[in-house]
Motif scaffolding. Structure first.
Motif, PDB file in Angstrom:
ATOM      1  N   ASP A 117       0.816  -1.227   0.000  1.00 41.19           N
ATOM      2  CA  ASP A 117       0.000   0.000   0.000  1.00 41.19           C
ATOM      3  C   ASP A 117       0.844   1.270   0.000  1.00 41.19           C
ATOM      4  O   ASP A 117       0.551   2.228   0.718  1.00 41.19           O
ATOM      5  N   GLY A 118       1.911   1.283  -0.798  1.00 36.33           N
ATOM      6  CA  GLY A 118       2.731   2.481  -0.921  1.00 36.33           C
ATOM      7  C   GLY A 118       3.714   2.712   0.216  1.00 36.33           C
ATOM      8  O   GLY A 118       4.349   3.761   0.285  1.00 36.33           O
ATOM      9  N   ARG A 119       3.849   1.742   1.101  1.00 32.92           N
ATOM     10  CA  ARG A 119       4.794   1.848   2.215  1.00 32.92           C
ATOM     11  C   ARG A 119       5.779   0.688   2.139  1.00 32.92           C
ATOM     12  O   ARG A 119       5.446  -0.388   1.689  1.00 32.92           O
ATOM     13  N   PHE A 120       6.988   0.942   2.610  1.00 28.34           N
ATOM     14  CA  PHE A 120       8.051  -0.063   2.577  1.00 28.34           C
ATOM     15  C   PHE A 120       8.387  -0.506   3.994  1.00 28.34           C
ATOM     16  O   PHE A 120       8.452   0.315   4.907  1.00 28.34           O
ATOM     17  N   LEU A 121       8.608  -1.811   4.146  1.00 28.89           N
ATOM     18  CA  LEU A 121       8.958  -2.375   5.434  1.00 28.89           C
ATOM     19  C   LEU A 121      10.452  -2.193   5.682  1.00 28.89           C
ATOM     20  O   LEU A 121      11.278  -2.650   4.894  1.00 28.89           O
ATOM     21  N   LEU A 122      10.766  -1.515   6.780  1.00 22.67           N
ATOM     22  CA  LEU A 122      12.152  -1.317   7.184  1.00 22.67           C
ATOM     23  C   LEU A 122      12.330  -1.765   8.620  1.00 22.67           C
ATOM     24  O   LEU A 122      11.350  -1.954   9.338  1.00 22.67           O
ATOM     25  N   VAL A 123      13.582  -1.919   8.985  1.00 21.33           N
ATOM     26  CA  VAL A 123      13.900  -2.197  10.380  1.00 21.33           C
ATOM     27  C   VAL A 123      14.715  -1.022  10.899  1.00 21.33           C
ATOM     28  O   VAL A 123      15.524  -0.436  10.176  1.00 21.33           O
ATOM     29  N   GLU A 124      14.444  -0.678  12.148  1.00 19.39           N
ATOM     30  CA  GLU A 124      15.249   0.320  12.843  1.00 19.39           C
ATOM     31  C   GLU A 124      16.220  -0.479  13.693  1.00 19.39           C
ATOM     32  O   GLU A 124      15.790  -1.317  14.496  1.00 19.39           O
ATOM     33  N   THR A 137      10.260  -2.742  13.731  1.00 18.73           N
ATOM     34  CA  THR A 137       9.983  -2.637  12.301  1.00 18.73           C
ATOM     35  C   THR A 137       9.134  -1.388  12.082  1.00 18.73           C
ATOM     36  O   THR A 137       8.376  -0.981  12.960  1.00 18.73           O
ATOM     37  N   VAL A 138       9.285  -0.773  10.925  1.00 23.41           N
ATOM     38  CA  VAL A 138       8.511   0.416  10.574  1.00 23.41           C
ATOM     39  C   VAL A 138       8.107   0.345   9.106  1.00 23.41           C
ATOM     40  O   VAL A 138       8.834  -0.214   8.281  1.00 23.41           O
ATOM     41  N   TRP A 139       6.942   0.880   8.805  1.00 25.63           N
ATOM     42  CA  TRP A 139       6.484   1.017   7.425  1.00 25.63           C
ATOM     43  C   TRP A 139       6.623   2.483   7.044  1.00 25.63           C
ATOM     44  O   TRP A 139       6.108   3.358   7.740  1.00 25.63           O
ATOM     45  N   MET A 140       7.334   2.769   5.945  1.00 23.46           N
ATOM     46  CA  MET A 140       7.588   4.150   5.532  1.00 23.46           C
ATOM     47  C   MET A 140       7.182   4.373   4.080  1.00 23.46           C
ATOM     48  O   MET A 140       7.385   3.502   3.233  1.00 23.46           O
ATOM     49  N   ASP A 149       8.433   9.272   0.544  1.00 30.82           N
ATOM     50  CA  ASP A 149       8.802  10.593   1.069  1.00 30.82           C
ATOM     51  C   ASP A 149       9.443  10.486   2.446  1.00 30.82           C
ATOM     52  O   ASP A 149      10.416  11.181   2.739  1.00 30.82           O
ATOM     53  N   GLU A 150       8.911   9.619   3.298  1.00 38.25           N
ATOM     54  CA  GLU A 150       9.504   9.429   4.629  1.00 38.25           C
ATOM     55  C   GLU A 150      10.909   8.841   4.517  1.00 38.25           C
ATOM     56  O   GLU A 150      11.820   9.236   5.249  1.00 38.25           O
ATOM     57  N   TYR A 202      13.385  -0.942  -7.415  1.00 35.03           N
ATOM     58  CA  TYR A 202      12.098  -1.633  -7.274  1.00 35.03           C
ATOM     59  C   TYR A 202      10.979  -0.781  -7.889  1.00 35.03           C
ATOM     60  O   TYR A 202      10.162  -1.279  -8.661  1.00 35.03           O
ATOM     61  N   LEU A 203      10.961   0.514  -7.548  1.00 38.37           N
ATOM     62  CA  LEU A 203       9.919   1.406  -8.076  1.00 38.37           C
ATOM     63  C   LEU A 203      10.026   1.584  -9.588  1.00 38.37           C
ATOM     64  O   LEU A 203       9.028   1.830 -10.257  1.00 38.37           O
ATOM     65  N   ALA A 204      11.236   1.435 -10.128  1.00 43.01           N
ATOM     66  CA  ALA A 204      11.441   1.531 -11.583  1.00 43.01           C
ATOM     67  C   ALA A 204      11.009   0.246 -12.297  1.00 43.01           C
ATOM     68  O   ALA A 204      11.088   0.157 -13.514  1.00 43.01           O
ATOM     69  N   GLY A 205      10.545  -0.744 -11.508  1.00 43.30           N
ATOM     70  CA  GLY A 205      10.051  -1.984 -12.109  1.00 43.30           C
ATOM     71  C   GLY A 205      11.105  -3.031 -12.383  1.00 43.30           C
ATOM     72  O   GLY A 205      10.847  -3.998 -13.101  1.00 43.30           O
ATOM     73  N   ARG A 206      12.283  -2.870 -11.819  1.00 45.56           N
ATOM     74  CA  ARG A 206      13.331  -3.863 -12.067  1.00 45.56           C
ATOM     75  C   ARG A 206      13.002  -5.161 -11.336  1.00 45.56           C
ATOM     76  O   ARG A 206      12.921  -5.203 -10.116  1.00 45.56           O
ATOM     77  N   ARG A 207      12.812  -6.204 -12.118  1.00 37.83           N
ATOM     78  CA  ARG A 207      12.524  -7.541 -11.580  1.00 37.83           C
ATOM     79  C   ARG A 207      13.219  -8.547 -12.489  1.00 37.83           C
ATOM     80  O   ARG A 207      13.026  -8.540 -13.701  1.00 37.83           O
ATOM     81  N   TYR A 208      14.038  -9.385 -11.892  1.00 39.10           N
ATOM     82  CA  TYR A 208      14.764 -10.385 -12.646  1.00 39.10           C
ATOM     83  C   TYR A 208      14.416 -11.756 -12.080  1.00 39.10           C
ATOM     84  O   TYR A 208      14.195 -11.904 -10.876  1.00 39.10           O
ATOM     85  N   PRO A 209      14.378 -12.773 -12.942  1.00 38.01           N
ATOM     86  CA  PRO A 209      13.994 -14.104 -12.459  1.00 38.01           C
ATOM     87  C   PRO A 209      14.966 -14.650 -11.422  1.00 38.01           C
ATOM     88  O   PRO A 209      16.180 -14.451 -11.522  1.00 38.01           O
ATOM     89  N   LEU A 210      14.422 -15.335 -10.439  1.00 39.45           N
ATOM     90  CA  LEU A 210      15.254 -15.943  -9.401  1.00 39.45           C
ATOM     91  C   LEU A 210      16.215 -16.965  -9.989  1.00 39.45           C
ATOM     92  O   LEU A 210      17.269 -17.236  -9.403  1.00 39.45           O
ATOM     93  N   GLU A 211      15.888 -17.503 -11.145  1.00 42.24           N
ATOM     94  CA  GLU A 211      16.752 -18.502 -11.792  1.00 42.24           C
ATOM     95  C   GLU A 211      18.109 -17.925 -12.199  1.00 42.24           C
ATOM     96  O   GLU A 211      19.025 -18.673 -12.538  1.00 42.24           O
ATOM     97  N   LEU A 212      18.265 -16.598 -12.162  1.00 45.48           N
ATOM     98  CA  LEU A 212      19.571 -15.996 -12.444  1.00 45.48           C
ATOM     99  C   LEU A 212      20.603 -16.411 -11.403  1.00 45.48           C
ATOM    100  O   LEU A 212      21.803 -16.399 -11.657  1.00 45.48           O
ATOM    101  N   ILE A 213      20.124 -16.777 -10.215  1.00 46.33           N
ATOM    102  CA  ILE A 213      21.018 -17.126  -9.114  1.00 46.33           C
ATOM    103  C   ILE A 213      21.027 -18.639  -8.970  1.00 46.33           C
ATOM    104  O   ILE A 213      20.011 -19.240  -8.622  1.00 46.33           O
TER     105      ILE A 213
END
Length: 166
Positions: free
Chosen positions: A21-28, A115-118, A121-122, A142-153
């Motif tokens: 929902d437009g927020r990112f999970l971070l840890v403090e 944990t915090v959701w930001m 802008d925050e 991530y916001l630019a849509g960069r997604r690569y298949p897990l099979e790369l690893i």
């Protein structure tokens, strides 16, 4: 016989970019350089794939299940600790995926304060308190849509085996 010089070996880490929902999970977290914000992240352990390490780190730092669905990027970063002057280079695999169940009674990893959701802008407003510049870079990717298949690893099965005597 000539002595071999010490080989340079970056520290391998993993991180999870988790958005809801437009927020990112971070840890403090309490670090050697003070309280910092980071995406759930940590070091690759012996006998562990980068994908498994990311699942484990999210669990340990947020008490959530996590299923990686894509690689966001692979990053190289050099860091000098302000308090000790230690010069460290990190090679980080950043993943995104599905956040699962939360276990409210589970203690968080040592050093994790909460944990915090930001919002974006925050996040930008507290950039000076990020654990590394890779926090913002990986979220922007991530916001630019960069997604690569897990099979790369690919993790060869030999990684999971006990070391053999030479």
């Amino acid at each position: 016989m000539r002595a071999m010089p010490d080989r340079w070996k970056p520290n391998v880490t993993v991180a999870a970019i988790i958005e809801r929902d437009g927020r990112f999970l971070l840890v403090e977290e309490d670090t050697a350089d003070g309280v910092r914000y980071n995406t759930p992240a940590g070091h690759l352990d012996p006998a562990e794939s980068p994908i498994a390490a990311c699942v484990r780190e999210v669990d340990e730092e947020t008490a959530h299940d996590f299923v990686p669905t894509a690689l966001v990027g692979i990053y190289l970063n050099r860091f000098v600790r302000t308090r000790t002057g230690s010069d460290i280079t990190y090679l980080r695999f950043a993943f995104t995926g599905e956040l699962g169940d939360f276990r409210p009674g589970q203690p968080l990893d040592d050093g994790i304060l909460r944990t915090v959701w930001m919002t974006l802008d925050e996040l930008k407003a507290c950039a000076a308190q990020h654990r590394s510049p890779l926090v913002m870079q990986s979220i922007e990717d991530y916001l630019a849509g960069r997604r690569y298949p897990l099979e790369l690893i690919h993790t060869d099965p030999s990684v999971m085996q006990a070391p053999q005597p030479h």
